[in-house]
Design a protein around this motif. Sequence first.
Motif, PDB file in Angstrom:
ATOM      1  N   CYS A   1       0.851  -1.188   0.000  1.00  0.00           N
ATOM      2  CA  CYS A   1       0.000   0.000   0.000  1.00  0.00           C
ATOM      3  C   CYS A   1       0.883   1.233   0.000  1.00  0.00           C
ATOM      4  O   CYS A   1       1.906   1.259   0.673  1.00  0.00           O
ATOM      5  CB  CYS A   1      -0.897  -0.020   1.236  1.00  0.00           C
TER       6      CYS A   1
ATOM      7  N   CYS B   1      -0.213   2.932   3.835  1.00  0.00           N
ATOM      8  CA  CYS B   1      -0.022   2.317   5.153  1.00  0.00           C
ATOM      9  C   CYS B   1       0.991   1.179   5.037  1.00  0.00           C
ATOM     10  O   CYS B   1       1.611   0.993   4.002  1.00  0.00           O
ATOM     11  CB  CYS B   1      -1.352   1.818   5.731  1.00  0.00           C
TER      12      CYS B   1
ATOM     13  N   TYR C   1       0.553  -1.990   4.930  1.00  0.00           N
ATOM     14  CA  TYR C   1       0.087  -3.250   4.345  1.00  0.00           C
ATOM     15  C   TYR C   1       0.991  -3.705   3.200  1.00  0.00           C
ATOM     16  O   TYR C   1       1.282  -2.943   2.276  1.00  0.00           O
ATOM     17  CB  TYR C   1      -1.347  -3.101   3.829  1.00  0.00           C
TER      18      TYR C   1
ATOM     19  N   CYS D   1      -6.562  -0.269  -0.964  1.00  0.00           N
ATOM     20  CA  CYS D   1      -5.936  -1.041   0.113  1.00  0.00           C
ATOM     21  C   CYS D   1      -7.011  -1.687   0.981  1.00  0.00           C
ATOM     22  O   CYS D   1      -7.935  -1.010   1.412  1.00  0.00           O
ATOM     23  CB  CYS D   1      -5.051  -0.127   0.947  1.00  0.00           C
TER      24      CYS D   1
ATOM     25  N   CYS E   1      -6.215  -0.045   5.077  1.00  0.00           N
ATOM     26  CA  CYS E   1      -6.489   1.335   5.506  1.00  0.00           C
ATOM     27  C   CYS E   1      -7.631   1.951   4.712  1.00  0.00           C
ATOM     28  O   CYS E   1      -8.203   2.954   5.134  1.00  0.00           O
ATOM     29  CB  CYS E   1      -5.233   2.207   5.393  1.00  0.00           C
TER      30      CYS E   1
ATOM     31  N   GLY F   1      -5.229   4.080   0.844  1.00  0.00           N
ATOM     32  CA  GLY F   1      -4.126   4.015  -0.105  1.00  0.00           C
ATOM     33  C   GLY F   1      -4.452   3.199  -1.347  1.00  0.00           C
ATOM     34  O   GLY F   1      -5.508   2.579  -1.469  1.00  0.00           O
TER      35      GLY F   1
HETATM   36 ZN    ZN Z   1      -3.204   0.883   3.204  1.00  0.00          ZN
END
Ligand code: ZN
Length: 577
Positions: free
Chosen positions: A225, A228, A230, A393, A396, A399
Amino acid sequence: MIRWSQQLIPTLREAPAEAEIPSHQLMLRAGLIRKLAGGLYTFLPLGHRALRKVEQIVREEMDRAGALEVLMPAMHPQELWEQTGRFGVLKEVMFKIKDRQERNLVLGPTHEEVVTDLVAHEVQSYRQLPINLYQIQTKFRDEIRPRFGLMRAKEFIMKDAYSFDMNLEGVERSYRAMYTAYERIFKRAGLRTKAVEADTGAMGGSASHEFMVLADAGEDGVIECDACAYAANLERAEGVGRGEKVFADADKTPAVVATPNRKTITGVATFFQTTPARLIKTLIYLADEKPVAVLVPGDREVNEIKLKRALKCAALALADDVMISKVTGAPVGFAGPVGLTIPVIADEKLQGYRGAITGANQADAHLVNVDLARDAQVGTWGDLSNANAGDGCPRCGQGQLVAKRGIEVGHVFKLGTKYSEALGAGYLDPDGQRKIAIMGCYGIGVTRTLQSVIEQSHDANGIVWPISIAPYQVEVLPINVAHGPTMEAALKIAAELEAAGFDVLFDDRDERPGVKFKDADLLGLPIRVNVGEKGLAKGVLEIKLRHTGEMRTAAPEQAFAAVQAAAAELRQAVTPA
Ligand SMILES: [Zn+2]
């Protein structure tokens, strides 16, 4: 101190044509490794020195985390692998041999069976748990296509660790300890890695992470992402589709359109002057030998790991042409969900698809204006497709996902009780009840880690070693070995450095300066001390830092302190927080 003339450093001006990626080319050119046969390499002295340093870092951090070092045989009785059912799964990649009594043996690609058998015999009581056993050892895999040097070899060195715990909290503690150890190991080796969520098979949850080195040469897809933390292996990544789902003519009824010879997604999209996303890709699979139609958006790939899990089947394969014609009534390339009598499973990204295009289940024809909910019988919805770059994403929600390539250098995995149950690794709890131990397994590709450092840390002139694993930390380079005062000053600084614990390579070759400088850059030792007639006349030695190219000067009596200061700076970069 070792003199270059007495060391074996067969540098090459050109990399052999077979070496496709920079790290493989440089390992050959700098004289670190030599190929014996496909996927089999000899470590020459410099490569071996670097390898031993990586191993030592791994060993120190595993010990620090409380794991106990053992050394298990590389050769295993085949029947042990049959007991866990893995012989059937892995027999293609295992080297199988027989001893003189015709007993079947395998060369281990991994050691879950062997370590679990050991623990089954040696651990009886809860007082002996938790325990984590590790080894640094040679593994074997019969790769179809060994390539990229040590990256995908038939024989390679791994660190593998196996933890045994009594309960899930214990497993979590063991897992965290290994995760932290891995972060420290890669930092100390000078490698930037990214921990990504990996597929866990039946375990579920975030019970598995891979440590990836992001590099174009990577064989794994990585999704991350941009907003974040991820990050996941492409096999596991989830993406939130943000594309259109309702297309033109969404309210019309399905109509058959002739599409002669348009069998591919691109071919059909071009024909209808639309985007692949408007198409519903329909694939016929055999799940435990029964046909099932699998639907994904036309711009996505089926993820067979996700599909297998959604179908809860043991065996999964694409149907052959004969089966496809039988269940769809059409040749390959014209399948669609409307009117099918076999079960249909659809990717959740197709929820709400209207005005879509599918195969018409007849030769050379497609169906337009398809409303998936209205016109087809979807039995199951699930996440069945790979995430695409540009998806939202899942973590989050803000993103956007970005696609990268990665080299897997480490893997931490909560295993559960699969092996401990099959091989009887259990213990008596405080109440005298017999329980099964819960396992975790943790691998690091040691030889692959070494090559990954070079893949990540090199420039046009050669390797740029982190000081922690460089074969030698300092190269002392007398520019003219026939000049008495030069040699005297060079030998003096080399001896001082060696006495202080530095590994020193002394280039005593009677070669032109250009050749020696080129070789020095190719080898890429972190600190180089040039000793030359001109410098000495000005009262200085040159100290060159390989990673920045920065050249410092120091008076001969201050040169030792200057090298020490430079080394301290370089060590900072490989010290865990
Ligand atoms: Zn994210």
